[in-house]
Enzyme design. Sequence first.
Site, PDB file in Angstrom:
ATOM      1  N   ASP A  42       0.838  -1.190   0.000  1.00 47.49           N
ATOM      2  CA  ASP A  42       0.000   0.000   0.000  1.00 47.49           C
ATOM      3  C   ASP A  42       0.880   1.250   0.000  1.00 47.49           C
ATOM      4  O   ASP A  42       1.615   1.499   0.958  1.00 47.49           O
ATOM      5  CB  ASP A  42      -0.905  -0.008   1.237  1.00 47.49           C
ATOM      6  CG  ASP A  42      -2.083   0.946   1.121  1.00 47.49           C
ATOM      7  OD1 ASP A  42      -2.048   1.802   0.221  1.00 47.49           O
ATOM      8  OD2 ASP A  42      -3.025   0.832   1.919  1.00 47.49           O
ATOM      9  N   ASP A  43       0.821   2.026  -1.093  1.00 43.63           N
ATOM     10  CA  ASP A  43       1.588   3.267  -1.233  1.00 43.63           C
ATOM     11  C   ASP A  43       3.095   3.041  -1.304  1.00 43.63           C
ATOM     12  O   ASP A  43       3.874   3.952  -1.003  1.00 43.63           O
ATOM     13  CB  ASP A  43       1.288   4.250  -0.087  1.00 43.63           C
ATOM     14  CG  ASP A  43      -0.077   4.899  -0.203  1.00 43.63           C
ATOM     15  OD1 ASP A  43      -0.844   4.511  -1.099  1.00 43.63           O
ATOM     16  OD2 ASP A  43      -0.379   5.798   0.608  1.00 43.63           O
ATOM     17  N   CYS A  82      -6.059   3.747  -3.913  1.00 39.04           N
ATOM     18  CA  CYS A  82      -6.316   2.487  -3.209  1.00 39.04           C
ATOM     19  C   CYS A  82      -7.433   1.609  -3.775  1.00 39.04           C
ATOM     20  O   CYS A  82      -7.182   0.525  -4.301  1.00 39.04           O
ATOM     21  CB  CYS A  82      -6.628   2.784  -1.747  1.00 39.04           C
ATOM     22  SG  CYS A  82      -5.309   3.644  -0.889  1.00 39.04           S
ATOM     23  N   ARG A  86      -7.234  -1.806  -6.350  1.00 38.78           N
ATOM     24  CA  ARG A  86      -7.610  -3.130  -5.844  1.00 38.78           C
ATOM     25  C   ARG A  86      -8.750  -3.732  -6.653  1.00 38.78           C
ATOM     26  O   ARG A  86      -8.790  -4.950  -6.885  1.00 38.78           O
ATOM     27  CB  ARG A  86      -7.991  -3.015  -4.365  1.00 38.78           C
ATOM     28  CG  ARG A  86      -6.795  -2.733  -3.498  1.00 38.78           C
ATOM     29  CD  ARG A  86      -7.132  -2.052  -2.164  1.00 38.78           C
ATOM     30  NE  ARG A  86      -5.961  -1.328  -1.741  1.00 38.78           N
ATOM     31  CZ  ARG A  86      -4.947  -1.873  -1.070  1.00 38.78           C
ATOM     32  NH1 ARG A  86      -4.996  -3.146  -0.722  1.00 38.78           N
ATOM     33  NH2 ARG A  86      -3.891  -1.158  -0.753  1.00 38.78           N
ATOM     34  N   LYS A 135      -5.617  -5.478   4.183  1.00 38.00           N
ATOM     35  CA  LYS A 135      -6.543  -4.388   3.859  1.00 38.00           C
ATOM     36  C   LYS A 135      -7.426  -4.772   2.666  1.00 38.00           C
ATOM     37  O   LYS A 135      -6.934  -5.157   1.616  1.00 38.00           O
ATOM     38  CB  LYS A 135      -5.741  -3.132   3.531  1.00 38.00           C
ATOM     39  CG  LYS A 135      -6.554  -1.998   2.927  1.00 38.00           C
ATOM     40  CD  LYS A 135      -5.655  -0.817   2.619  1.00 38.00           C
ATOM     41  CE  LYS A 135      -6.328   0.162   1.674  1.00 38.00           C
ATOM     42  NZ  LYS A 135      -5.483   1.337   1.400  1.00 38.00           N
ATOM     43  N   HIS A 137     -10.739  -2.785   1.361  1.00 37.78           N
ATOM     44  CA  HIS A 137     -11.015  -1.494   0.721  1.00 37.78           C
ATOM     45  C   HIS A 137     -11.829  -1.572  -0.568  1.00 37.78           C
ATOM     46  O   HIS A 137     -11.623  -0.776  -1.495  1.00 37.78           O
ATOM     47  CB  HIS A 137      -9.711  -0.723   0.478  1.00 37.78           C
ATOM     48  CG  HIS A 137      -9.912   0.767   0.673  1.00 37.78           C
ATOM     49  ND1 HIS A 137      -8.874   1.679   0.629  1.00 37.78           N
ATOM     50  CD2 HIS A 137     -11.041   1.495   0.925  1.00 37.78           C
ATOM     51  CE1 HIS A 137      -9.355   2.894   0.842  1.00 37.78           C
ATOM     52  NE2 HIS A 137     -10.655   2.803   1.021  1.00 37.78           N
ATOM     53  N   SER A 160      -8.462   1.841   4.499  1.00 39.75           N
ATOM     54  CA  SER A 160      -7.091   2.262   4.802  1.00 39.75           C
ATOM     55  C   SER A 160      -6.865   2.492   6.294  1.00 39.75           C
ATOM     56  O   SER A 160      -7.774   2.905   7.021  1.00 39.75           O
ATOM     57  CB  SER A 160      -6.755   3.546   4.041  1.00 39.75           C
ATOM     58  OG  SER A 160      -6.704   3.317   2.661  1.00 39.75           O
ATOM     59  N   HIS A 235       1.562   2.519   3.953  1.00 42.08           N
ATOM     60  CA  HIS A 235       0.632   3.664   4.008  1.00 42.08           C
ATOM     61  C   HIS A 235       0.748   4.322   5.384  1.00 42.08           C
ATOM     62  O   HIS A 235       0.907   3.636   6.389  1.00 42.08           O
ATOM     63  CB  HIS A 235      -0.790   3.132   3.793  1.00 42.08           C
ATOM     64  CG  HIS A 235      -1.832   4.152   3.498  1.00 42.08           C
ATOM     65  ND1 HIS A 235      -2.215   5.117   4.410  1.00 42.08           N
ATOM     66  CD2 HIS A 235      -2.609   4.352   2.396  1.00 42.08           C
ATOM     67  CE1 HIS A 235      -3.171   5.866   3.872  1.00 42.08           C
ATOM     68  NE2 HIS A 235      -3.431   5.417   2.645  1.00 42.08           N
ATOM     69  N   ASP A 287      -0.094  -1.148  -4.846  1.00 41.97           N
ATOM     70  CA  ASP A 287      -1.326  -0.594  -5.409  1.00 41.97           C
ATOM     71  C   ASP A 287      -1.118   0.718  -6.156  1.00 41.97           C
ATOM     72  O   ASP A 287      -1.823   1.023  -7.113  1.00 41.97           O
ATOM     73  CB  ASP A 287      -2.393  -0.414  -4.318  1.00 41.97           C
ATOM     74  CG  ASP A 287      -2.028   0.620  -3.250  1.00 41.97           C
ATOM     75  OD1 ASP A 287      -0.841   0.978  -3.138  1.00 41.97           O
ATOM     76  OD2 ASP A 287      -2.939   1.062  -2.522  1.00 41.97           O
ATOM     77  N   ASN A 288      -0.166   1.536  -5.727  1.00 43.71           N
ATOM     78  CA  ASN A 288       0.105   2.826  -6.372  1.00 43.71           C
ATOM     79  C   ASN A 288       1.412   3.370  -5.814  1.00 43.71           C
ATOM     80  O   ASN A 288       2.036   2.762  -4.945  1.00 43.71           O
ATOM     81  CB  ASN A 288      -1.042   3.824  -6.155  1.00 43.71           C
ATOM     82  CG  ASN A 288      -1.492   3.964  -4.714  1.00 43.71           C
ATOM     83  OD1 ASN A 288      -2.589   3.533  -4.349  1.00 43.71           O
ATOM     84  ND2 ASN A 288      -0.656   4.538  -3.874  1.00 43.71           N
ATOM     85  N   LYS A 308       1.628   9.088  -5.830  1.00 41.99           N
ATOM     86  CA  LYS A 308       0.241   8.666  -5.621  1.00 41.99           C
ATOM     87  C   LYS A 308      -0.739   9.775  -5.997  1.00 41.99           C
ATOM     88  O   LYS A 308      -0.508  10.950  -5.749  1.00 41.99           O
ATOM     89  CB  LYS A 308       0.052   8.300  -4.147  1.00 41.99           C
ATOM     90  CG  LYS A 308      -1.386   7.978  -3.743  1.00 41.99           C
ATOM     91  CD  LYS A 308      -1.483   7.665  -2.263  1.00 41.99           C
ATOM     92  CE  LYS A 308      -2.920   7.381  -1.854  1.00 41.99           C
ATOM     93  NZ  LYS A 308      -3.027   6.945  -0.448  1.00 41.99           N
TER      94      LYS A 308
END
Length: 489
Positions: A42-43, A82, A86, A135, A137, A160, A235, A287-288, A308
């Site tokens: 994540d991030d 996010c 996903r 996670k 989301h 998140s 994140h 994810d990004n 992001k």
Amino acid sequence: MKKIKVCIVLLTLAVLLITTGSSWKPSPNPQKPPNVVLIFMDDMGYGDLSCYGATGYKTPNLDQLALEGTRFTNFLAAQAVCSASRAALLTGTYPNRIGITGALMSWADNGINPEEETIPELLKEKGYTTGIFGKWHLGHHPEFLPLQNGFDEFYGIPYSNDMWPVEPDGKPATTGLKSRFPVLPLISGNDRVAEVRTHADQNKLTTTLTEKAVSFINRNKSKPFFLYFPHPMPHVPLGVSDKFKGKSGVGMYGDVMMEVDWSVGQVLKALKDNGLDRNTLVIFTSDNGPWLNYGNHAGSAGAFREGKGTSFEGGQREPCIIRWPGQVPAGRVCNKLLSNMDLLPTIAKVCGARLPKNRIDGIDWTELLKGNESITPRKTFYYYYRKNSLEGVRRDHWKLVFNHPGRTYAGYLPGDDGWPGPNTEDFAFPKALYDLRRDPGERYDVKEKYPEIVAELEKLAEEARQDLGDDLQNKPGTNLRKSGMHTEK
């Protein structure tokens, strides 16, 4: 004479290595269906692993994974945020096609539509046991949770880890957006079993989720399984256990990345201890890109532009490492254009599963995965962001960016220690053409030099607008589907 013999032996070995590498062929397909482990960060930025250029700390388990598998350098998240990313990963579609955009808030009434078929739903038809630890989301209402979308087990958070009423200094949030969030729940199956109330609770997440993932492997070693491990980290707010606190020497972000690397090592060890490592497809990606205005609590986009929340490469180009001994070449680097949408059809192919009944955008790249570099499965990509804005299109190494308002971190001093610095969400980006082969940082607009390329990409963009729409031009699109909607209050 002895030196000459040694040189001849070394030269022979070198020739054998070169010949073997160039003519590598995968082993025959295994008789048993492969297990699949999908680790999703994540991030995390493109430059956050030492095998992708990170400095100041090491990620030895991920470096070893890359050595034993293939490292992909041109792998794009479908969108730089996010929930959208996903949705693309699990359904194989552009997220705007299925009505999932942005990051779903804790008060959102929408989520993944039950009519959309996910990777675990397809694999369950082939006898797979499926689990997610981390996670989710894709909607927090009961009908949107993992157990209603193909998973047998779920332990983790519904959205998140920053969607909680706590400030970076640990004090309760009494004003602003954070004050609107409820306490962050931990969910097991469909039930709320605990809460993440403090930074000390955040510090436990990586270890707890790793233990759950390892337990899942141990309990399902005699049957095929799909393990989806979407880490809440890195994140913000960052959390790291005492095992790694202060260990990197470069601050908390480095500590978190070292713990993530440890977590990957634990998963790989569980596979090996159970005799499963040679028949398990392991995929690691994010994810990004990094949330750059968080400064020393954000990652690195490497040499790429922005991060992001943008459609520049720093927002969407991600590390991707895939290992499957005997099937995926070891020690290889692949520079072909790919996307996280492409994982669904590829996983379905290697596991003998069907594709979803609804139209998808992902492309099967099994042959490329197994070493056939003569094919190029994906030639084009659409850079959508916000609700449904077509901000750019790509064909091969050419990327055309359209006039659009968007986020930029450039020119703003980032924050520190969990507090964000400023940025703007409405910078007026001009139309520009970039040759990503020569200019991966997207710094030199060459549209005046290559008008024929601009014309080709404009035509591609019109095809996208007819299909998916474009809010920037008020075009609705003809092939969009709705997200799920929670109606009970």
